[in-house]
Design an enzyme around this catalytic site. Structure first.
Site, short mmCIF file in Angstrom:
data_model
loop_
_atom_site.label_atom_id
_atom_site.label_comp_id
_atom_site.label_asym_id
_atom_site.label_seq_id
_atom_site.Cartn_x
_atom_site.Cartn_y
_atom_site.Cartn_z
CG HIS A 175 -12.70 3.99 2.92
ND1 HIS A 175 -13.38 5.02 3.52
CD2 HIS A 175 -11.41 4.22 3.14
CE1 HIS A 175 -12.53 5.85 4.09
NE2 HIS A 175 -11.30 5.39 3.86
NE ARG A 214 -6.02 1.85 -0.24
CZ ARG A 214 -6.08 2.97 0.46
NH1 ARG A 214 -5.02 3.42 1.06
NH2 ARG A 214 -7.19 3.61 0.57
CG ASN A 233 -1.85 1.12 1.33
OD1 ASN A 233 -1.77 2.05 0.53
ND2 ASN A 233 -2.74 1.07 2.30
#
Ligand code: AMP
Length: 371
Positions: free
Chosen positions: A154, A65, A8
């Site tokens: 999200h 991500r 990430n």
């Protein structure tokens, strides 16, 4: 061989987690990349150092991500040169987020050329929201030309906790309707019907919706014109204010909900008002998503605030008993999972989010690997 490295990458940080099945073999955070005294000079050095430290034998995939997948990416996608180019094209929609992910993808592909890499998008779970839930009532030609629509963020968290909620309640996920409340430093709500997302509170960018740590959430867009014309503020300054000096920070001078709660308990009126505005906005979204879904089986809290603040959970749902929504104060504790009474029509749950695990599992799914 199901080891997956999850990366990430932000603009100045790399968060990593190495999974073997569901087990975490290594995890950590490389911070202040490129800053003097930081952990690494650039993303190249940060990832090279990581590869040297970790045992990456038998690595089946690297899962990245990626915050913004635009309209193109509706599911996790195996990374090719074309995918990298498409994520680059999305930078104007996510100038703060996509460049970091791209740096991570480039370096990881260079250092691990034989390992398949997968992009897992924050936006993908929201691609099932119907047109009426993503379009704003603005000029359609402008909207098409500039990609003006809700994308939502999200997504890995909302997907994971809505699925977990069904599992905890022992219900079939395809017949479980959940309102998920991801309340962290960033915050968003989603309405999930049978595992498919139907509404979410963030928009074209992660600025809209709920009151957050430093982001304003929903505002009347006219205040931007007013600040610009009457106040003489440049647009960059207004964006910076709404993004970094809004939310709890704007109202109370503190972005951390713990500090807001402490100051409120000590009688600070700004902290009390900030709490009330935060809760009021949450209630407005909960009410809206009850109306969108019609039948709601569960309301689930997750992320830093949602997982850890009984006060926020109780206040957000106070007064909703006539709608079948009740929080049992004896259950609403630190380690709670189901905080509603056993016979309540709507279960209220607390489910710790596991975004990295979801990215690892999505990477395996995209590559058709066994979990
Ligand atoms: P996250 O972005 O999910 O890591 O959430 C971070 C936020 O969670 C922090 O800024 C805090 O405001 C909040 N938080 C963490 N622990 C607590 C707690 N015990 N009570 C209230 N808020 C908390």
């Amino acid at each position: 061989m199901t080891r997956v490295l999850v990366l990430n990458c932000g603009s100045s940080s790399v968060r990593y987690r190495l999974f073997d099945g569901d087990d975490v073999r290594a995890k950590g955070l490389i911070q202040r990349i490129g800053e003097s005294g930081g952990d690494a000079a650039d993303h190249d050095a940060a990832l090279q150092g990581l590869m040297d430290r970790l045992d990456l034998s038998d690595l089946a995939a690297v899962g990245h991500r990626v915050v913004h997948g635009g309209e193109l990416f509706t599911e996790s996608t195996v990374i090719t040169d074309e995918v990298v180019a498409a994520v680059e094209d999305l930078i104007p929609l996510a100038p703060l987020h996509n460049p970091g992910a791209l740096a991570g993808i480039r370096v990881a592909r260079k250092l691990l050329p034989d390992v398949p890499q997968v992009a897992v998008f924050d936006t993908a779970f929201h691609s099932t929201i119907p047109a009426e839930g993503v379009l704003w009532a603005v000029d359609r030609d402008l909207a098409r030309r500039f990609g003006l629509r809700r994308y939502g963020f999200h997504g890995t968290s909302h997907a994971y906790v809505s699925r977990e909620t069904a599992r905890i309640l022992g219900r079939p996920p395809e017949d479980t309707n959940v309102i998920t409340l991801h309340l962290g430093n960033g915050a968003s709500a989603a309405a999930v019907r049978g595992g498919r997302c139907e509404a979410t509170s963030m928009g074209m960018t992660p600025l809209s919706g709920l009151v957050m740590g430093t982001r304003s959430g929903d505002i009347d867009p006219s205040l931007i014109f007013h600040l610009h014309r009457a106040g003489g503020l440049p647009l960059d300054e207004i964006e910076d204010s709404l993004t970094r000096h809004g939310g709890l920070a704007g109202l109370a001078g503190a972005n951390d909900m713990r500090e807001v709660l402490e100051r409120r308990a000590a009688g600070d009126p700004d902290a009390a008002l900030a709490f009330d505005v935060y809760i009021r906005r949450l209630k407005e979204y909960i009410g809206s998503y009850l109306a969108v879904l019609g039948r709601v089986d569960a309301i689930t809290f997750t992320a830093g605030v949602g997982e850890n603040s009984p006060d926020v959970r109780a206040a957000a749902l106070a007064g909703l008993e006539p709608l079948g929504i009740t929080v049992d104060p004896a259950r609403n504790t630190d380690s709670a999972v189901i905080i509603s009474p056993d016979d309540a029509p709507v279960a209220v749950c607390v489910v710790p989010t596991e975004e990295e695990l979801e990215i690892a599992n999505e990477s395996r799914r995209a590559l058709s690997l066994a979990p």
